[in-house]
Write a protein that holds these residues in place. Structure first.
Motif, PDB file in Angstrom:
ATOM      1  N   VAL A 238       7.342  -3.516   2.493  1.00 52.29           N
ATOM      2  CA  VAL A 238       7.651  -2.362   3.333  1.00 52.29           C
ATOM      3  C   VAL A 238       7.486  -2.778   4.784  1.00 52.29           C
ATOM      4  O   VAL A 238       6.453  -3.349   5.155  1.00 52.29           O
ATOM      5  CB  VAL A 238       6.731  -1.166   3.005  1.00 52.29           C
ATOM      6  N   CYS A 239       8.505  -2.521   5.589  1.00 52.25           N
ATOM      7  CA  CYS A 239       8.489  -2.959   6.981  1.00 52.25           C
ATOM      8  C   CYS A 239       7.546  -2.098   7.827  1.00 52.25           C
ATOM      9  O   CYS A 239       7.150  -1.007   7.442  1.00 52.25           O
ATOM     10  CB  CYS A 239       9.895  -2.892   7.564  1.00 52.25           C
ATOM     11  N   GLY A 240       7.214  -2.622   9.014  1.00 51.54           N
ATOM     12  CA  GLY A 240       6.414  -1.881   9.976  1.00 51.54           C
ATOM     13  C   GLY A 240       4.927  -1.908   9.674  1.00 51.54           C
ATOM     14  O   GLY A 240       4.435  -2.720   8.880  1.00 51.54           O
ATOM     15  N   ASN A 241       4.209  -1.013  10.303  1.00 54.41           N
ATOM     16  CA  ASN A 241       2.768  -0.914  10.090  1.00 54.41           C
ATOM     17  C   ASN A 241       2.509  -0.038   8.871  1.00 54.41           C
ATOM     18  O   ASN A 241       2.469   1.187   8.965  1.00 54.41           O
ATOM     19  CB  ASN A 241       2.082  -0.327  11.326  1.00 54.41           C
ATOM     20  N   SER A 242       2.333  -0.664   7.743  1.00 59.71           N
ATOM     21  CA  SER A 242       2.194   0.052   6.470  1.00 59.71           C
ATOM     22  C   SER A 242       0.744   0.393   6.133  1.00 59.71           C
ATOM     23  O   SER A 242       0.453   0.826   5.017  1.00 59.71           O
ATOM     24  CB  SER A 242       2.799  -0.782   5.334  1.00 59.71           C
ATOM     25  N   THR A 243      -0.166   0.244   7.083  1.00 58.04           N
ATOM     26  CA  THR A 243      -1.585   0.459   6.813  1.00 58.04           C
ATOM     27  C   THR A 243      -1.850   1.814   6.165  1.00 58.04           C
ATOM     28  O   THR A 243      -2.613   1.926   5.203  1.00 58.04           O
ATOM     29  CB  THR A 243      -2.405   0.353   8.119  1.00 58.04           C
ATOM     30  N   SER A 244      -1.203   2.860   6.673  1.00 57.89           N
ATOM     31  CA  SER A 244      -1.486   4.211   6.195  1.00 57.89           C
ATOM     32  C   SER A 244      -1.017   4.473   4.768  1.00 57.89           C
ATOM     33  O   SER A 244      -1.420   5.468   4.156  1.00 57.89           O
ATOM     34  CB  SER A 244      -0.846   5.247   7.134  1.00 57.89           C
ATOM     35  N   ILE A 245      -0.180   3.593   4.215  1.00 60.74           N
ATOM     36  CA  ILE A 245       0.300   3.819   2.836  1.00 60.74           C
ATOM     37  C   ILE A 245      -0.133   2.703   1.883  1.00 60.74           C
ATOM     38  O   ILE A 245       0.269   2.697   0.724  1.00 60.74           O
ATOM     39  CB  ILE A 245       1.830   3.984   2.787  1.00 60.74           C
ATOM     40  N   LEU A 246      -0.951   1.776   2.335  1.00 58.39           N
ATOM     41  CA  LEU A 246      -1.351   0.655   1.480  1.00 58.39           C
ATOM     42  C   LEU A 246      -2.104   1.122   0.245  1.00 58.39           C
ATOM     43  O   LEU A 246      -1.874   0.624  -0.863  1.00 58.39           O
ATOM     44  CB  LEU A 246      -2.200  -0.345   2.274  1.00 58.39           C
ATOM     45  N   LYS A 247      -3.006   2.070   0.421  1.00 62.07           N
ATOM     46  CA  LYS A 247      -3.755   2.569  -0.739  1.00 62.07           C
ATOM     47  C   LYS A 247      -2.817   3.227  -1.741  1.00 62.07           C
ATOM     48  O   LYS A 247      -2.919   3.018  -2.952  1.00 62.07           O
ATOM     49  CB  LYS A 247      -4.828   3.550  -0.291  1.00 62.07           C
ATOM     50  N   THR A 248      -1.861   4.004  -1.226  1.00 64.59           N
ATOM     51  CA  THR A 248      -0.882   4.649  -2.098  1.00 64.59           C
ATOM     52  C   THR A 248      -0.070   3.617  -2.867  1.00 64.59           C
ATOM     53  O   THR A 248       0.114   3.725  -4.083  1.00 64.59           O
ATOM     54  CB  THR A 248       0.077   5.527  -1.266  1.00 64.59           C
ATOM     55  N   LEU A 249       0.417   2.600  -2.179  1.00 65.83           N
ATOM     56  CA  LEU A 249       1.222   1.568  -2.830  1.00 65.83           C
ATOM     57  C   LEU A 249       0.415   0.824  -3.888  1.00 65.83           C
ATOM     58  O   LEU A 249       0.917   0.516  -4.968  1.00 65.83           O
ATOM     59  CB  LEU A 249       1.752   0.582  -1.787  1.00 65.83           C
ATOM     60  N   SER A 250      -0.846   0.541  -3.584  1.00 64.45           N
ATOM     61  CA  SER A 250      -1.673  -0.216  -4.526  1.00 64.45           C
ATOM     62  C   SER A 250      -1.925   0.574  -5.807  1.00 64.45           C
ATOM     63  O   SER A 250      -2.145  -0.013  -6.870  1.00 64.45           O
ATOM     64  CB  SER A 250      -3.006  -0.598  -3.875  1.00 64.45           C
ATOM     65  N   ARG A 251      -1.883   1.895  -5.721  1.00 62.99           N
ATOM     66  CA  ARG A 251      -2.123   2.731  -6.895  1.00 62.99           C
ATOM     67  C   ARG A 251      -0.872   2.943  -7.737  1.00 62.99           C
ATOM     68  O   ARG A 251      -0.940   3.544  -8.811  1.00 62.99           O
ATOM     69  CB  ARG A 251      -2.696   4.078  -6.448  1.00 62.99           C
ATOM     70  N   CYS A 252       0.275   2.471  -7.242  1.00 65.10           N
ATOM     71  CA  CYS A 252       1.521   2.621  -7.994  1.00 65.10           C
ATOM     72  C   CYS A 252       1.636   1.599  -9.112  1.00 65.10           C
ATOM     73  O   CYS A 252       2.367   1.825 -10.081  1.00 65.10           O
ATOM     74  CB  CYS A 252       2.714   2.487  -7.054  1.00 65.10           C
ATOM     75  N   GLY A 253       0.951   0.460  -8.963  1.00 66.65           N
ATOM     76  CA  GLY A 253       0.996  -0.556  -9.994  1.00 66.65           C
ATOM     77  C   GLY A 253       1.614  -1.875  -9.572  1.00 66.65           C
ATOM     78  O   GLY A 253       1.765  -2.789 -10.397  1.00 66.65           O
ATOM     79  N   PHE A 254       1.961  -2.018  -8.300  1.00 72.98           N
ATOM     80  CA  PHE A 254       2.485  -3.294  -7.813  1.00 72.98           C
ATOM     81  C   PHE A 254       1.382  -4.347  -7.843  1.00 72.98           C
ATOM     82  O   PHE A 254       0.242  -4.082  -7.442  1.00 72.98           O
ATOM     83  CB  PHE A 254       3.011  -3.158  -6.384  1.00 72.98           C
ATOM     84  N   GLN A 255       1.728  -5.554  -8.268  1.00 75.25           N
ATOM     85  CA  GLN A 255       0.747  -6.637  -8.257  1.00 75.25           C
ATOM     86  C   GLN A 255       0.577  -7.253  -6.865  1.00 75.25           C
ATOM     87  O   GLN A 255      -0.431  -7.887  -6.594  1.00 75.25           O
ATOM     88  CB  GLN A 255       1.143  -7.732  -9.248  1.00 75.25           C
ATOM     89  N   GLY A 256       1.583  -7.079  -6.012  1.00 81.85           N
ATOM     90  CA  GLY A 256       1.494  -7.623  -4.670  1.00 81.85           C
ATOM     91  C   GLY A 256       2.226  -6.754  -3.669  1.00 81.85           C
ATOM     92  O   GLY A 256       3.260  -6.158  -3.987  1.00 81.85           O
ATOM     93  N   ILE A 257       1.688  -6.657  -2.451  1.00 80.83           N
ATOM     94  CA  ILE A 257       2.299  -5.895  -1.366  1.00 80.83           C
ATOM     95  C   ILE A 257       2.501  -6.826  -0.186  1.00 80.83           C
ATOM     96  O   ILE A 257       1.537  -7.423   0.325  1.00 80.83           O
ATOM     97  CB  ILE A 257       1.421  -4.698  -0.942  1.00 80.83           C
ATOM     98  N   SER A 258       3.737  -6.958   0.252  1.00 81.44           N
ATOM     99  CA  SER A 258       4.073  -7.803   1.400  1.00 81.44           C
ATOM    100  C   SER A 258       4.001  -6.969   2.671  1.00 81.44           C
ATOM    101  O   SER A 258       4.608  -5.900   2.755  1.00 81.44           O
ATOM    102  CB  SER A 258       5.476  -8.391   1.216  1.00 81.44           C
ATOM    103  N   ILE A 259       3.271  -7.473   3.669  1.00 76.67           N
ATOM    104  CA  ILE A 259       3.033  -6.712   4.895  1.00 76.67           C
ATOM    105  C   ILE A 259       3.477  -7.498   6.122  1.00 76.67           C
ATOM    106  O   ILE A 259       3.414  -8.714   6.158  1.00 76.67           O
ATOM    107  CB  ILE A 259       1.542  -6.331   5.036  1.00 76.67           C
ATOM    108  N   GLU A 260       3.932  -6.763   7.129  1.00 73.67           N
ATOM    109  CA  GLU A 260       4.315  -7.369   8.398  1.00 73.67           C
ATOM    110  C   GLU A 260       3.094  -7.597   9.274  1.00 73.67           C
ATOM    111  O   GLU A 260       1.994  -7.113   8.990  1.00 73.67           O
ATOM    112  CB  GLU A 260       5.315  -6.468   9.130  1.00 73.67           C
ATOM    113  N   GLU A 261       3.337  -8.286  10.402  1.00 74.76           N
ATOM    114  CA  GLU A 261       2.256  -8.597  11.338  1.00 74.76           C
ATOM    115  C   GLU A 261       1.710  -7.349  12.032  1.00 74.76           C
ATOM    116  O   GLU A 261       0.628  -7.385  12.637  1.00 74.76           O
ATOM    117  CB  GLU A 261       2.730  -9.605  12.384  1.00 74.76           C
ATOM    118  N   LYS A 262       2.434  -6.218  11.916  1.00 72.63           N
ATOM    119  CA  LYS A 262       1.942  -4.977  12.515  1.00 72.63           C
ATOM    120  C   LYS A 262       0.689  -4.476  11.812  1.00 72.63           C
ATOM    121  O   LYS A 262      -0.026  -3.635  12.364  1.00 72.63           O
ATOM    122  CB  LYS A 262       3.044  -3.921  12.487  1.00 72.63           C
TER     123      LYS A 262
END
Length: 339
Positions: A238-262
């Motif tokens: 997910v592009c941009g500063n995804s900090t505010s949704i990281l917990k949500t994404l991690s609870r969906c079941g993805f094994q990995g989350i790719s994050i930008e430098e933001k």
């Protein structure tokens, strides 16, 4: 000769097992102008020819040293199969959607019965077969695709997508159910063809574009269904500063989350996703990877590793004019860190 541990290291990292060092690779696009010259396979042809796509994808491993082979190089394969007209791009510009076939009649959006035979879907399966034969079982294969939200925005139009979150959420929900099903079916077939992981790219779902409340209400349920369907490793970028949704994404079941430098505080990000989800990234693709020196890349890589990143990678798709030496510097920085 390929490191026989590359695939095991990659899969072990994403399933929470101990590894000797952090993998260094890209889960986003890897085609560059220099690699096109080295491989003899250039855009736009390499988007539409199986042998050329395989050659260019493999070159990021053989010439640049990335510890996985990631393909294709655009986010239009599913869009095309679902009816979008595609602009082919040029040697340094990726293909892009040129139409929104369901913008006026979203109720007609449905999974085609001949979906697996449409557009470049068969070509991607051919590429997977070619690459698996070339790399054997030693190198991981990562297939990228549009995520459910991005695919929906292409089919109905970005303006409609964003306004319908407020004005027509039920219609948008129905669209997302279809696009998630498309992603799920495509993913299952990719695993049968021989991939090790899929990475959905869903930039429009990020908080820089979409209110996190709409993520929770409309998109999170489809991510959960996507992650529950079928087998295999599922990653998301997910592009941009995804900090505010990281917990949500991690609870969906993805094994990995790719994050930008933001996402600047990696230690805080690690706490948000917990111990079951790997963080991937996050050297700036348009910054240090494209224009930086090898020394600057090493410094940024060390920052990532000290911050607890699980897979060292560019924070987004590699810019086409990125020098090969800068990609190699990423690998060398990881190696130096573990000496």
């Amino acid at each position: 000769m390929a490191d026989p541990d590359l695939r095991d290291r990659f899969l072990n990292t994403l399933t929470g097992k101990a590894v000797d060092k952090v993998p260094a690779l890209s889960v986003t696009q890897t085609g560059t102008v220099e690699l096109m010259k080295e491989s003899g396979a250039a855009w736009p042809e390499a988007h539409f020819d199986a042998e050329k796509m395989a050659a260019l994808a493999l070159s990021a491993h053989t010439f640049a040293g990335l510890e996985a082979v990631r393909y294709p190089f655009c986010l239009t394969v599913l869009s095309e199969a679902m009816g979008c007209r595609i602009n082919q791009g040029r040697y340094d510009i990726q293909p892009s959607p040129g139409s929104h076939p369901f913008a006026k009649e979203p109720e007609k959006l449905e999974l085609p019965s001949d979906f697996t035979e449409r557009g470049r879907i068969p070509l991607i399966f051919d590429v997977t077969s070619i690459l698996r034969k070339k790399v054997g079982e030693e190198v991981p294969l990562i297939a990228g695709m549009e995520g459910p939200a991005s695919l929906a925005s292409r089919l109905i139009g970005t303006y409609n997508f964003l306004t319908w979150t407020l004005k027509k959420p039920e219609i948008l929900k129905e669209c997302l159910e279809v696009t998630r099903a498309v992603c799920s079916i495509y993913t299952e077939m990719l695993y049968e063809a021989g991939v090790d992981a899929v990475c959905i790219v869903d930039g429009i779902a990020g908080p820089d574009t979409l209110d996190p409340r709409h993520m929770d209400a409309l998109i999170k349920p489809e991510y959960e269904r996507f992650c529950r369907s079928g087998k295999g490793i599922k990653l998301i970028h997910v592009c941009g500063n995804s900090t505010s949704i990281l917990k949500t994404l991690s609870r969906c079941g993805f094994q990995g989350i790719s994050i930008e430098e933001k996402v600047t505080d990696l230690r805080a990000a690690k706490k948000l996703v917990g111990g079951k989800t790997s963080l991937i990234g996050n050297l700036s693709s348009s910054g240090v990877m494209l224009n930086g020196t090898c020394e600057e890349i090493e410094e940024e890589a060390r920052r990532c590793l000290e911050g607890g990143i699980d897979i060292l990678a560019p924070g987004c798709g590699i810019a086409p004019k990125t020098p090969i030496k800068n990609i190699r510097a990423l690998i060398e920085a990881r190696n130096e860190y573990y000496r």
